[in-house]
Design a protein around this motif. Sequence first.
Motif, PDB file in Angstrom:
ATOM      1  N   UNK A   7     -26.185 -29.752   4.304  1.00 33.07           N
ATOM      2  CA  UNK A   7     -24.663 -30.028   5.059  1.00 33.07           C
ATOM      3  C   UNK A   7     -24.260 -29.318   6.148  1.00 33.07           C
ATOM      4  N   UNK A   8     -23.708 -29.885   7.169  1.00 35.85           N
ATOM      5  CA  UNK A   8     -23.436 -28.958   8.269  1.00 35.85           C
ATOM      6  C   UNK A   8     -21.842 -28.806   8.109  1.00 35.85           C
ATOM      7  N   UNK A  33     -25.992 -26.024   9.005  1.00 29.93           N
ATOM      8  CA  UNK A  33     -25.560 -25.537  10.491  1.00 29.93           C
ATOM      9  C   UNK A  33     -24.089 -25.317  10.195  1.00 29.93           C
ATOM     10  N   UNK A  34     -23.429 -24.526  11.230  1.00 28.82           N
ATOM     11  CA  UNK A  34     -22.058 -24.235  11.502  1.00 28.82           C
ATOM     12  C   UNK A  34     -21.808 -24.673  12.830  1.00 28.82           C
ATOM     13  N   UNK A  35     -20.935 -25.515  12.858  1.00 28.86           N
ATOM     14  CA  UNK A  35     -20.510 -25.974  14.100  1.00 28.86           C
ATOM     15  C   UNK A  35     -19.053 -25.442  14.680  1.00 28.86           C
ATOM     16  N   UNK A  46     -30.785 -18.496   8.727  1.00 28.19           N
ATOM     17  CA  UNK A  46     -30.890 -19.890   7.455  1.00 28.19           C
ATOM     18  C   UNK A  46     -30.041 -20.710   8.067  1.00 28.19           C
ATOM     19  N   UNK A  47     -28.917 -20.284   8.701  1.00 24.54           N
ATOM     20  CA  UNK A  47     -27.928 -21.647   9.106  1.00 24.54           C
ATOM     21  C   UNK A  47     -27.957 -21.584  10.816  1.00 24.54           C
ATOM     22  N   UNK A  48     -28.256 -22.609  11.239  1.00 22.98           N
ATOM     23  CA  UNK A  48     -28.118 -22.890  12.537  1.00 22.98           C
ATOM     24  C   UNK A  48     -26.586 -23.053  12.888  1.00 22.98           C
ATOM     25  N   UNK A  49     -26.370 -22.364  14.270  1.00 25.47           N
ATOM     26  CA  UNK A  49     -25.113 -22.450  14.783  1.00 25.47           C
ATOM     27  C   UNK A  49     -25.077 -22.970  16.053  1.00 25.47           C
ATOM     28  N   UNK A  50     -23.965 -24.002  16.321  1.00 21.32           N
ATOM     29  CA  UNK A  50     -23.656 -24.748  17.547  1.00 21.32           C
ATOM     30  C   UNK A  50     -22.386 -24.669  17.884  1.00 21.32           C
ATOM     31  N   UNK A  51     -22.084 -24.697  19.226  1.00 22.36           N
ATOM     32  CA  UNK A  51     -20.680 -24.538  19.796  1.00 22.36           C
ATOM     33  C   UNK A  51     -19.976 -25.745  20.030  1.00 22.36           C
ATOM     34  N   UNK A  52     -20.851 -26.871  19.775  1.00 23.76           N
ATOM     35  CA  UNK A  52     -20.177 -28.339  20.083  1.00 23.76           C
ATOM     36  C   UNK A  52     -20.801 -29.110  19.035  1.00 23.76           C
ATOM     37  N   UNK A  53     -20.016 -30.405  18.718  1.00 26.79           N
ATOM     38  CA  UNK A  53     -20.513 -31.347  18.166  1.00 26.79           C
ATOM     39  C   UNK A  53     -21.541 -31.898  18.729  1.00 26.79           C
TER      40      UNK A  53
END
Length: 347
Positions: A7-8, A33-35, A46-53
Amino acid sequence: MNEIINIALIGYGNIGRRHAAVIASHPFARLTAIVDPALVDSDDSEIAQYTSVDSFLTQDKITDAVVIATPNGLHYEHAKACLMAGKHVLVEKPVALYADQVSDLMHIAQQQQVCLKPVWQIRHSPVIRQLKECFSDGSLGNVLWVQADCFWNRGEQYYHNHPWHGKMELDGGPLYTQFSHVIDLLIWLLGDCEAAESSFFKLRDDIITDFEDSGSILLKFNAEQQVGVINYTTSAPEGTSSNELTIITDTVKIQLEGKYFEKVKSLQPVNKINAMQLSGEQPRDYPDDIASYCSFQLLNQYLDNVQRKLLVNHDDLFLPVSLIENIYQTRPSVFQSQFRQIRIAAL
Ligand SMILES: NC(=O)c1ccc[n+]([C@@H]2O[C@H](COP(=O)([O-])OP(=O)(O)OC[C@H]3O[C@@H](n4cnc5c(N)ncnc54)[C@H](O)[C@@H]3O)[C@@H](O)[C@H]2O)c1
């Protein structure tokens, strides 16, 4: 349930953080992931990070499902992008600000064969579930009147810290942001309804928003055999926020209180049968944290829906947004223009 779902989380603010903790505590969910554009880099590899959908959907290869916890007015575009990319979507309330957007999302979910579900976690409050059973089997009599009195405090700090609050395009108003759970509960307990009368008030003009801070809504259920009333404000004095649900049937009067209506305040007439039917007992694992308990149960149901391919439930998704949109059609636009003028004059 026997398979782990990746789940993101989209939107890592106040409620996003609760979702993250609940996902982390579930044996069949993994936070991948966290966005959030406001993310500050962390070392958690462990948890990928993104700054946009967009960047998340382009780069991510492992996520099956998302939880959307961004401001209300962004839910539609975020949910649509994720559904189109083939992800299952659990979306915070309100699913969208307009019923036609909800219809569009349901259509895409069905086309893509993915699950779309709203966050109505208060339905998992134990006493509310007992009430639903009693309403269905008639064991507390025929329901005549259900009234929610929600008198909350949302002060200047609240709007300052989260600037999307109070804006028509991103927030929409208290019936979306603060009181949509109550709208959903009334529909879930009694069925679809008609808005008979609505009044809106701006009681405090020192807090500048694009809409009312208070209102009173009269609903008719079941061919006018059952009445629903919602009285609400976000302008109660600091430290006095309260929620109360009063139910009158032809045999009992019940009053619930608490943010999740989790406490039985009174049940009359007092007798053994009534008390057994509505004990309001908290589950032992979560004696002090009803919010996490209900969010965990909701996540459980979402994972179950994903595995069983229960894609959409029209009433859960569509009816609350459609009712709020209908009610707000009678909201005077003077709120918006009047308070914009005050804001401009103050600059
Ligand atoms: N179920 C509940 O009981 C409950 C309680 C509170 C809030 N909510 C709902 O949850 C949602 C979020 O509310 P909140 O109180 O957490 O607000 P918040 O302001 O604390 O968090 C919103 C987050 O979304 C992020 N964000 C903004 N634009 C984004 C984008 N384009 N992509 C990704 N992230 C973005 C912000 O940076 C912020 O971190 C709202 O829809 C609100 O109605 C639900």
